[in-house]
Scaffold this motif. Structure first.
Motif, PDB file in Angstrom:
ATOM      1  N   ASP A 148      57.453  15.387  46.034  1.00 37.06           N
ATOM      2  CA  ASP A 148      58.752  15.025  45.438  1.00 37.06           C
ATOM      3  C   ASP A 148      59.820  14.827  46.510  1.00 37.06           C
ATOM      4  O   ASP A 148      60.587  13.853  46.477  1.00 37.06           O
ATOM      5  CB  ASP A 148      59.201  16.110  44.464  1.00 37.06           C
ATOM      6  N   LEU A 149      59.867  15.749  47.476  1.00 42.92           N
ATOM      7  CA  LEU A 149      60.879  15.655  48.533  1.00 42.92           C
ATOM      8  C   LEU A 149      60.689  14.403  49.383  1.00 42.92           C
ATOM      9  O   LEU A 149      61.660  13.717  49.721  1.00 42.92           O
ATOM     10  CB  LEU A 149      60.807  16.906  49.421  1.00 42.92           C
ATOM     11  N   ARG A 150      59.458  14.105  49.687  1.00 42.51           N
ATOM     12  CA  ARG A 150      59.194  12.949  50.553  1.00 42.51           C
ATOM     13  C   ARG A 150      59.392  11.634  49.814  1.00 42.51           C
ATOM     14  O   ARG A 150      59.805  10.640  50.418  1.00 42.51           O
ATOM     15  CB  ARG A 150      57.780  13.051  51.136  1.00 42.51           C
ATOM     16  N   ARG A 151      59.098  11.612  48.527  1.00 43.78           N
ATOM     17  CA  ARG A 151      59.379  10.410  47.723  1.00 43.78           C
ATOM     18  C   ARG A 151      60.869  10.090  47.768  1.00 43.78           C
ATOM     19  O   ARG A 151      61.271   8.937  48.000  1.00 43.78           O
ATOM     20  CB  ARG A 151      58.963  10.616  46.269  1.00 43.78           C
ATOM     21  N   GLU A 152      61.687  11.110  47.560  1.00 40.79           N
ATOM     22  CA  GLU A 152      63.140  10.917  47.578  1.00 40.79           C
ATOM     23  C   GLU A 152      63.603  10.389  48.928  1.00 40.79           C
ATOM     24  O   GLU A 152      64.459   9.491  48.999  1.00 40.79           O
ATOM     25  CB  GLU A 152      63.843  12.237  47.263  1.00 40.79           C
ATOM     26  N   TYR A 153      63.058  10.946  49.985  1.00 48.45           N
ATOM     27  CA  TYR A 153      63.437  10.513  51.333  1.00 48.45           C
ATOM     28  C   TYR A 153      63.059   9.053  51.566  1.00 48.45           C
ATOM     29  O   TYR A 153      63.876   8.253  52.046  1.00 48.45           O
ATOM     30  CB  TYR A 153      62.753  11.407  52.369  1.00 48.45           C
ATOM     31  N   SER A 158      64.598   3.084  51.762  1.00 44.75           N
ATOM     32  CA  SER A 158      64.142   1.760  51.289  1.00 44.75           C
ATOM     33  C   SER A 158      62.718   1.430  51.733  1.00 44.75           C
ATOM     34  O   SER A 158      62.341   0.256  51.834  1.00 44.75           O
ATOM     35  CB  SER A 158      65.102   0.657  51.776  1.00 44.75           C
ATOM     36  N   ILE A 159      61.919   2.453  51.987  1.00 41.50           N
ATOM     37  CA  ILE A 159      60.502   2.257  52.320  1.00 41.50           C
ATOM     38  C   ILE A 159      59.671   2.267  51.047  1.00 41.50           C
ATOM     39  O   ILE A 159      58.629   1.619  50.947  1.00 41.50           O
ATOM     40  CB  ILE A 159      60.017   3.369  53.277  1.00 41.50           C
ATOM     41  N   LEU A 160      60.163   2.983  50.068  1.00 43.66           N
ATOM     42  CA  LEU A 160      59.483   3.107  48.779  1.00 43.66           C
ATOM     43  C   LEU A 160      60.487   2.754  47.683  1.00 43.66           C
ATOM     44  O   LEU A 160      61.660   3.107  47.778  1.00 43.66           O
ATOM     45  CB  LEU A 160      58.993   4.547  48.603  1.00 43.66           C
ATOM     46  N   THR A 161      60.013   2.043  46.672  1.00 47.69           N
ATOM     47  CA  THR A 161      60.872   1.695  45.541  1.00 47.69           C
ATOM     48  C   THR A 161      60.386   2.412  44.301  1.00 47.69           C
ATOM     49  O   THR A 161      59.175   2.410  44.014  1.00 47.69           O
ATOM     50  CB  THR A 161      60.853   0.173  45.291  1.00 47.69           C
ATOM     51  N   ASN A 162      61.309   3.022  43.606  1.00 48.64           N
ATOM     52  CA  ASN A 162      60.949   3.758  42.390  1.00 48.64           C
ATOM     53  C   ASN A 162      60.234   2.837  41.407  1.00 48.64           C
ATOM     54  O   ASN A 162      60.787   1.833  40.964  1.00 48.64           O
ATOM     55  CB  ASN A 162      62.227   4.316  41.749  1.00 48.64           C
ATOM     56  N   GLU A 169      51.130   4.960  42.225  1.00 46.78           N
ATOM     57  CA  GLU A 169      49.891   5.609  42.674  1.00 46.78           C
ATOM     58  C   GLU A 169      50.158   7.050  43.116  1.00 46.78           C
ATOM     59  O   GLU A 169      49.389   7.964  42.808  1.00 46.78           O
ATOM     60  CB  GLU A 169      49.260   4.819  43.819  1.00 46.78           C
ATOM     61  N   ILE A 170      51.259   7.243  43.827  1.00 46.53           N
ATOM     62  CA  ILE A 170      51.619   8.591  44.285  1.00 46.53           C
ATOM     63  C   ILE A 170      51.836   9.515  43.089  1.00 46.53           C
ATOM     64  O   ILE A 170      51.321  10.639  43.033  1.00 46.53           O
ATOM     65  CB  ILE A 170      52.889   8.547  45.157  1.00 46.53           C
ATOM     66  N   LEU A 171      52.602   9.029  42.102  1.00 41.77           N
ATOM     67  CA  LEU A 171      52.901   9.844  40.931  1.00 41.77           C
ATOM     68  C   LEU A 171      51.657  10.097  40.079  1.00 41.77           C
ATOM     69  O   LEU A 171      51.485  11.199  39.524  1.00 41.77           O
ATOM     70  CB  LEU A 171      53.999   9.191  40.095  1.00 41.77           C
ATOM     71  N   ASP A 172      50.786   9.086  39.973  1.00 46.05           N
ATOM     72  CA  ASP A 172      49.535   9.270  39.223  1.00 46.05           C
ATOM     73  C   ASP A 172      48.675  10.354  39.871  1.00 46.05           C
ATOM     74  O   ASP A 172      48.082  11.193  39.176  1.00 46.05           O
ATOM     75  CB  ASP A 172      48.750   7.958  39.162  1.00 46.05           C
ATOM     76  N   LEU A 173      48.607  10.319  41.208  1.00 39.46           N
ATOM     77  CA  LEU A 173      47.825  11.332  41.921  1.00 39.46           C
ATOM     78  C   LEU A 173      48.450  12.718  41.768  1.00 39.46           C
ATOM     79  O   LEU A 173      47.744  13.712  41.570  1.00 39.46           O
ATOM     80  CB  LEU A 173      47.713  10.957  43.401  1.00 39.46           C
ATOM     81  N   GLN A 174      49.764  12.774  41.848  1.00 44.32           N
ATOM     82  CA  GLN A 174      50.434  14.065  41.682  1.00 44.32           C
ATOM     83  C   GLN A 174      50.181  14.625  40.283  1.00 44.32           C
ATOM     84  O   GLN A 174      49.877  15.812  40.122  1.00 44.32           O
ATOM     85  CB  GLN A 174      51.933  13.916  41.923  1.00 44.32           C
ATOM     86  N   ALA A 196      47.707  11.815  47.648  1.00 49.98           N
ATOM     87  CA  ALA A 196      49.102  11.380  47.509  1.00 49.98           C
ATOM     88  C   ALA A 196      49.845  11.575  48.827  1.00 49.98           C
ATOM     89  O   ALA A 196      50.624  10.705  49.257  1.00 49.98           O
ATOM     90  CB  ALA A 196      49.787  12.160  46.391  1.00 49.98           C
ATOM     91  N   VAL A 197      49.610  12.710  49.474  1.00 50.65           N
ATOM     92  CA  VAL A 197      50.225  12.977  50.778  1.00 50.65           C
ATOM     93  C   VAL A 197      49.795  11.927  51.787  1.00 50.65           C
ATOM     94  O   VAL A 197      50.591  11.480  52.626  1.00 50.65           O
ATOM     95  CB  VAL A 197      49.855  14.394  51.273  1.00 50.65           C
ATOM     96  N   GLY A 198      48.537  11.484  51.709  1.00 49.43           N
ATOM     97  CA  GLY A 198      48.040  10.456  52.631  1.00 49.43           C
ATOM     98  C   GLY A 198      48.785   9.138  52.486  1.00 49.43           C
ATOM     99  O   GLY A 198      49.068   8.468  53.487  1.00 49.43           O
ATOM    100  N   ILE A 199      49.108   8.761  51.257  1.00 49.63           N
ATOM    101  CA  ILE A 199      49.891   7.535  51.033  1.00 49.63           C
ATOM    102  C   ILE A 199      51.290   7.697  51.624  1.00 49.63           C
ATOM    103  O   ILE A 199      51.818   6.786  52.282  1.00 49.63           O
ATOM    104  CB  ILE A 199      49.973   7.217  49.534  1.00 49.63           C
ATOM    105  N   LEU A 200      51.890   8.839  51.400  1.00 49.62           N
ATOM    106  CA  LEU A 200      53.227   9.105  51.958  1.00 49.62           C
ATOM    107  C   LEU A 200      53.199   9.068  53.491  1.00 49.62           C
ATOM    108  O   LEU A 200      54.114   8.536  54.117  1.00 49.62           O
ATOM    109  CB  LEU A 200      53.731  10.454  51.466  1.00 49.62           C
TER     110      LEU A 200
END
Length: 372
Positions: A148-153, A158-162, A169-174, A196-200
């Motif tokens: 969650d923290l890294r998604r927000e960061y 602007s590396i990731l778009t909600n 994929e990250i949220l599905d894995l989480q 999920a951490v690997g994608i981040l």
């Protein structure tokens, strides 16, 4: 029969599960353990048994070198470190992970109790297993919260778009990891969260490298390559490592080395202190020092208390050997005689935080860089 076989394979591999890497035999034991599980899951039971026997062989070699007690200690240190990281990121109070935190604490206490009443190697093996259960749960909880923290960061950068493909994929894995957690399937929950951490890691590594490179260039512009050469040279080497790992698509290691550059740049007085770094990453690179040292016998320069004290990651001064002696009087009869394999506790010298057992393949801080 298949269930019994799987339990047999699993029990052989406790010495290569989630602990820290110590040497080549340890790494091979862990590798063959993973191959054994993969072969079993694929239905190739004969191959699985063969790999399991290999895992046992390398585990036995590891134990003969370091002693089972030494591995118990290393497993305890790893479990305590991960539990502290889990707590430090809010795992104890987080609604979704508080129960997982309690279970990790229970495993830790169970390991302590088994060890305190241990009478044989089987008890020590059970102690290790419980420490590793605790470590597994703590790492899982840490990963779930850090996602969650890294998604927000990454969204803020602007590396990731909600809602984009990567984010989904990250949220599905989480969510999948939380589902496994609800079923008390901690191994699959850990694997899913790790994916999920690997994608981040893949998304963040190039960004972190670019920031690390800019920070190091700024440090050089300010003349810190000469006035703070020790930290600058360490940062420079970390940047080189980050680049090599990035090119090899080893995003996790690239990210860790880039974070090290950023942390060192902050210490030198440059860089952006707002750059995201998890609790774990900060602890790894803020001048790590070992709490335990295993005595080594060499053909030349064999270990003595004076030589150990002189190491930069210990005290950087052989004349301070008595501090080590005083802390280990219970196991050292004569300070002129220490034995191969003895595990020595290294007390803090300047208030520096010490943890873990010294490993020759790791980079440690230089005690001389710490001002009293």
């Amino acid at each position: 029969m298949k269930k019994v076989l799987f339990l047999f394979i699993f029990s052989l591999s406790y010495l290569g599960l989630y602990g820290q890497s110590i040497d080549e035999d340890y790494d091979l034991a862990k590798k063959y353990r993973e191959l054994a599980i993969e072969a079993h899951e694929a239905g190739d039971y004969e191959q699985s048994i063969e790999f399991a026997e290999k895992s046992r062989e390398y585990s036995d070699r590891f134990i003969s070198k370091y002693g089972l007690y030494g591995y118990v200690l290393d497993s305890q240190i790893d479990a305590e470190r991960k539990l502290n990281l889990f707590k430090g990121i809010g795992g104890e109070t987080n609604e979704k992970t508080s129960n997982l935190y309690s279970l990790s604490v229970e495993d830790m206490e169970s390991a302590h109790n088994i060890f305190n009443s241990a009478t044989n190697d089987t008890d020590y093996s059970n102690t290790i297993a419980k420490y590793q259960d605790s470590s597994l749960k703590s790492q899982l909880g840490f990963d779930l919260i850090s996602i969650d923290l890294r998604r927000e960061y990454l969204i803020s950068e602007s590396i990731l778009t909600n809602g984009d493909d990567n984010d989904k994929e990250i949220l599905d894995l989480q969510n999948g990891a939380y589902s496994y957690l609800g079923e008390e399937d901690y191994i699959n929950a850990s694997r899913t969260a790790a994916s999920a951490v690997g994608i981040l890691d893949r998304l963040e590594a190039p960004l972190s490298y670019a920031k690390a490179e800019a920070a190091l260039n700024k440090a050089k512009e300010n003349g810190y390559d000469t006035s703070k050469s020790n930290m600058y040279n360490e940062a420079s080497q970390s940047l080189t490592n980050a680049d090599e790992y990035l090119k090899a698509e080893d995003y996790s290691n690239s990210l860790l080395h880039s974070k090290n550059v950023i942390i060192l740049a902050n210490l030198m007085g440059v860089g952006d202190s707002k750059d995201f770094a998890t609790v774990e990453e900060t602890e790894i690179f803020m001048g790590e020092f070992p709490l335990y040292y295993i005595v080594v016998e060499r053909t030349k320069n064999t270990d003595s208390l004076w030589l150990i004290a002189s190491y930069d990651f210990i005290y950087g001064d052989g004349n301070l050997w008595r501090k080590i002696y005083e802390a280990n009087k219970d196991k050292i009869k004569n300070p002129d005689i220490i034995r191969k394999g003895q595990i020595l506790t290294i007390p803090s010298l300047k208030g520096e935080k010490r943890e873990g057992t010294y490993k020759s393949n790791k980079t440690y801080g230089n005690i001389k860089d710490i001002k009293e």
